[in-house]
Design a protein around this motif. Structure first.
Motif, PDB file in Angstrom:
ATOM      1  N   TYR A  42       0.830  -1.202   0.000  1.00  0.00           N
ATOM      2  CA  TYR A  42       0.000   0.000   0.000  1.00  0.00           C
ATOM      3  C   TYR A  42       0.868   1.257   0.000  1.00  0.00           C
ATOM      4  O   TYR A  42       0.633   2.192  -0.779  1.00  0.00           O
ATOM      5  CB  TYR A  42      -0.924  -0.011   1.214  1.00  0.00           C
ATOM      6  N   ILE A  43       1.861   1.297   0.871  1.00  0.00           N
ATOM      7  CA  ILE A  43       2.712   2.486   0.968  1.00  0.00           C
ATOM      8  C   ILE A  43       3.487   2.691  -0.326  1.00  0.00           C
ATOM      9  O   ILE A  43       3.653   3.823  -0.804  1.00  0.00           O
ATOM     10  CB  ILE A  43       3.647   2.355   2.183  1.00  0.00           C
ATOM     11  N   SER A  44       3.952   1.602  -0.948  1.00  0.00           N
ATOM     12  CA  SER A  44       4.682   1.734  -2.209  1.00  0.00           C
ATOM     13  C   SER A  44       3.789   2.260  -3.325  1.00  0.00           C
ATOM     14  O   SER A  44       4.264   2.921  -4.244  1.00  0.00           O
ATOM     15  CB  SER A  44       5.277   0.385  -2.616  1.00  0.00           C
ATOM     16  N   LYS A  45       2.494   1.987  -3.223  1.00  0.00           N
ATOM     17  CA  LYS A  45       1.563   2.392  -4.275  1.00  0.00           C
ATOM     18  C   LYS A  45       1.041   3.812  -4.077  1.00  0.00           C
ATOM     19  O   LYS A  45       0.873   4.561  -5.052  1.00  0.00           O
ATOM     20  CB  LYS A  45       0.376   1.416  -4.313  1.00  0.00           C
ATOM     21  N   PHE A  47       2.230   6.280  -1.660  1.00  0.00           N
ATOM     22  CA  PHE A  47       3.082   7.290  -1.023  1.00  0.00           C
ATOM     23  C   PHE A  47       4.362   7.510  -1.825  1.00  0.00           C
ATOM     24  O   PHE A  47       4.929   6.556  -2.368  1.00  0.00           O
ATOM     25  CB  PHE A  47       3.458   6.871   0.405  1.00  0.00           C
ATOM     26  N   ASP A  48       4.805   8.764  -1.868  1.00  0.00           N
ATOM     27  CA  ASP A  48       6.112   9.097  -2.427  1.00  0.00           C
ATOM     28  C   ASP A  48       7.112   9.445  -1.338  1.00  0.00           C
ATOM     29  O   ASP A  48       8.298   9.646  -1.616  1.00  0.00           O
ATOM     30  CB  ASP A  48       5.982  10.276  -3.400  1.00  0.00           C
ATOM     31  N   ALA A  49       6.646   9.519  -0.097  1.00  0.00           N
ATOM     32  CA  ALA A  49       7.486   9.735   1.073  1.00  0.00           C
ATOM     33  C   ALA A  49       6.866   8.956   2.225  1.00  0.00           C
ATOM     34  O   ALA A  49       5.664   8.682   2.208  1.00  0.00           O
ATOM     35  CB  ALA A  49       7.567  11.226   1.419  1.00  0.00           C
ATOM     36  N   PRO A  50       7.656   8.572   3.219  1.00  0.00           N
ATOM     37  CA  PRO A  50       7.095   7.813   4.342  1.00  0.00           C
ATOM     38  C   PRO A  50       5.934   8.556   4.992  1.00  0.00           C
ATOM     39  O   PRO A  50       5.978   9.783   5.136  1.00  0.00           O
ATOM     40  CB  PRO A  50       8.277   7.685   5.312  1.00  0.00           C
ATOM     41  N   PRO A  51       4.858   7.836   5.383  1.00  0.00           N
ATOM     42  CA  PRO A  51       3.720   8.503   6.038  1.00  0.00           C
ATOM     43  C   PRO A  51       4.151   9.157   7.344  1.00  0.00           C
ATOM     44  O   PRO A  51       4.983   8.628   8.078  1.00  0.00           O
ATOM     45  CB  PRO A  51       2.722   7.364   6.272  1.00  0.00           C
ATOM     46  N   ARG A  52       3.565  10.314   7.640  1.00  0.00           N
ATOM     47  CA  ARG A  52       3.921  11.051   8.857  1.00  0.00           C
ATOM     48  C   ARG A  52       3.148  10.574  10.077  1.00  0.00           C
ATOM     49  O   ARG A  52       3.562  10.811  11.211  1.00  0.00           O
ATOM     50  CB  ARG A  52       3.668  12.545   8.641  1.00  0.00           C
ATOM     51  N   ASP A  53       1.988   9.935   9.837  1.00  0.00           N
ATOM     52  CA  ASP A  53       1.177   9.448  10.958  1.00  0.00           C
ATOM     53  C   ASP A  53       0.347   8.273  10.447  1.00  0.00           C
ATOM     54  O   ASP A  53       0.559   7.775   9.340  1.00  0.00           O
ATOM     55  CB  ASP A  53       0.293  10.572  11.520  1.00  0.00           C
ATOM     56  N   THR A  63      -8.901  -0.391   1.107  1.00  0.00           N
ATOM     57  CA  THR A  63      -8.213  -0.866  -0.100  1.00  0.00           C
ATOM     58  C   THR A  63      -7.899  -2.351   0.000  1.00  0.00           C
ATOM     59  O   THR A  63      -8.086  -3.102  -0.968  1.00  0.00           O
ATOM     60  CB  THR A  63      -6.919  -0.066  -0.313  1.00  0.00           C
ATOM     61  N   VAL A  64      -7.440  -2.795   1.158  1.00  0.00           N
ATOM     62  CA  VAL A  64      -7.133  -4.210   1.360  1.00  0.00           C
ATOM     63  C   VAL A  64      -8.385  -5.068   1.204  1.00  0.00           C
ATOM     64  O   VAL A  64      -8.372  -6.101   0.532  1.00  0.00           O
ATOM     65  CB  VAL A  64      -6.492  -4.433   2.743  1.00  0.00           C
ATOM     66  N   LEU A  65      -9.492  -4.640   1.798  1.00  0.00           N
ATOM     67  CA  LEU A  65     -10.726  -5.429   1.742  1.00  0.00           C
ATOM     68  C   LEU A  65     -11.265  -5.540   0.324  1.00  0.00           C
ATOM     69  O   LEU A  65     -11.712  -6.608  -0.109  1.00  0.00           O
ATOM     70  CB  LEU A  65     -11.772  -4.816   2.671  1.00  0.00           C
ATOM     71  N   PRO A 237       0.640 -11.465  -1.796  1.00  0.00           N
ATOM     72  CA  PRO A 237      -0.373 -12.224  -2.537  1.00  0.00           C
ATOM     73  C   PRO A 237      -1.730 -11.540  -2.598  1.00  0.00           C
ATOM     74  O   PRO A 237      -2.591 -11.959  -3.379  1.00  0.00           O
ATOM     75  CB  PRO A 237      -0.456 -13.547  -1.762  1.00  0.00           C
ATOM     76  N   LEU A 238      -1.949 -10.510  -1.787  1.00  0.00           N
ATOM     77  CA  LEU A 238      -3.202  -9.755  -1.863  1.00  0.00           C
ATOM     78  C   LEU A 238      -3.468  -9.276  -3.272  1.00  0.00           C
ATOM     79  O   LEU A 238      -4.623  -9.208  -3.709  1.00  0.00           O
ATOM     80  CB  LEU A 238      -3.143  -8.548  -0.920  1.00  0.00           C
ATOM     81  N   VAL A 239      -2.420  -8.918  -4.004  1.00  0.00           N
ATOM     82  CA  VAL A 239      -2.583  -8.371  -5.353  1.00  0.00           C
ATOM     83  C   VAL A 239      -2.068  -9.360  -6.398  1.00  0.00           C
ATOM     84  O   VAL A 239      -1.568  -8.968  -7.455  1.00  0.00           O
ATOM     85  CB  VAL A 239      -1.886  -7.004  -5.486  1.00  0.00           C
TER      86      VAL A 239
END
Length: 319
Positions: A42-45, A47-53, A63-65, A237-239
């Motif tokens: 999810y973060i790779s898809k 975000f372009d920078a690490p999440p702040r919170d 999204t996962v569900l 494997p989710l995707v």
């Protein structure tokens, strides 16, 4: 020798869903999916920078569900009869508190989310939970873990969600002990399967699709191990894509070695390939990883010699 009526891989990968279902469904296959790595994906898809919170977690869970519903739909469309999905283990208790809270919400959503309910009903998928779920007394209404059947027609598939909170063998020993007190004899394997899963007709797992690294017990349904083929995806494997699933199914259905083979009848070409392959992989180790700042990545492993696909000489057995 190529077996009769075996399609080549290219043909198989491009068959309509119904045609593959006709090949897979009679095998009555069970598959387990270890859906690790979902936050990394999810973060790779997104975000372009690490999440702040942790404000991304609601959208992440949704999204996962939705993706998981699509995955179940694809598995059922390809004729897989039983799907096992671990959703909780003792390791989950080590998660950061907010992430753990959303994990529990995700378990609740397994029988409530519209996308999943739609797939359960359209594909006639029954839902079952298994394992020792006593840990969730204060976090989740345990009534949610009751079996769920499609709203119309008999189930054609079943998804089993593993909600174990600790070592499943402790739970198995308790079940066996209680059974012995009630019946005055030790339980059979079928008795244990029935107590653990609610169905004594289950047989051993066929396919495990894991994430990123080799697994032993995690991902293999308790009591059902021993007949499994393990495949690893680099991305969660989710995707899993349709093509990747079909490559796995083709390999499982058609790529088998004969355990009773007679090496005096080995094809000449096979011995040449074996020499080349072993010479190229004398120091190869499958499963090695490399860690950078925060994450581990699987390293390239098996070397595939260019000459592997070439015939060394006309086919024939060794004399």
């Amino acid at each position: 020798m190529v077996a009769l009526n075996v399609p080549d891989e290219h043909t198989f990968l491009n068959l309509p869903d119904d045609a593959i279902r006709e090949l897979v469904e009679p095998r009555d296959l069970s598959i387990s999916l270890l859906l690790n790595g979902t936050r990394r994906w999810y973060i790779s898809k997104y975000f372009d920078a690490p999440p702040r919170d942790n404000s991304y977690l609601p959208h992440y869970l949704e999204t996962v569900l939705v993706n998981f519903a699509s995955l179940l739909d694809m598995l059922a469309a390809h004729g897989l009869k039983r799907m096992f999905v671990p959703v909780y283990s003792a390791e989950q208790g080590k998660r950061e508190q907010t992430a753990h809270k959303f994990l529990i919400k995700g378990i609740e959503a397994l029988i409530r989310h519209p996308a999943l309910l739609k797939v359960y009903n359209e594909r006639r998928i029954a839902v079952r939970f298994y394992g020792d779920s006593s840990y969730i007394t204060d976090e989740l209404d345990r009534r949610l873990l009751r079996p769920l059947n499609p709203t119309s027609g008999e189930p054609e598939h079943t998804v089993y969600y593993d909600v174990n909170s600790g070592n499943p063998y402790d739970y198995l020993l308790k079940l066996a002990f209680d059974f012995g007190l009630r019946h005055g004899r030790p339980p059979t394997w079928e008795d244990m399967v029935e107590m653990y899963y609610g169905d004594r007709s289950l047989r051993r797992l066929d396919i495990l699709i894991a994430f990123n690294r080799m697994y032993s017990r995690i991902g293999l349904p308790t009591l059902l191990e021993g007949n499994d083929r393990i495949y690893l995806t680099v991305v969660s494997p989710l995707v899993l894509s349709q093509r990747a699933l079909r490559r796995i199914l083709y390999d499982y259905l058609y790529n088998h070695q004969d355990p009773g083979r007679n090496y005096t009848e080995l094809h000449r070409n096979e011995l040449v390939r074996l020499k080349q392959f072993y010479a190229s992989n004398s120091e190869t180790v499958v499963g090695l990883t490399k860690k950078f700042e925060d994450l581990c990545y699987p390293l390239p492993s098996v070397v595939w010699p260019e000459t592997m696909e070439q015939d060394a000489e006309p086919h024939g057995e060794l004399n």
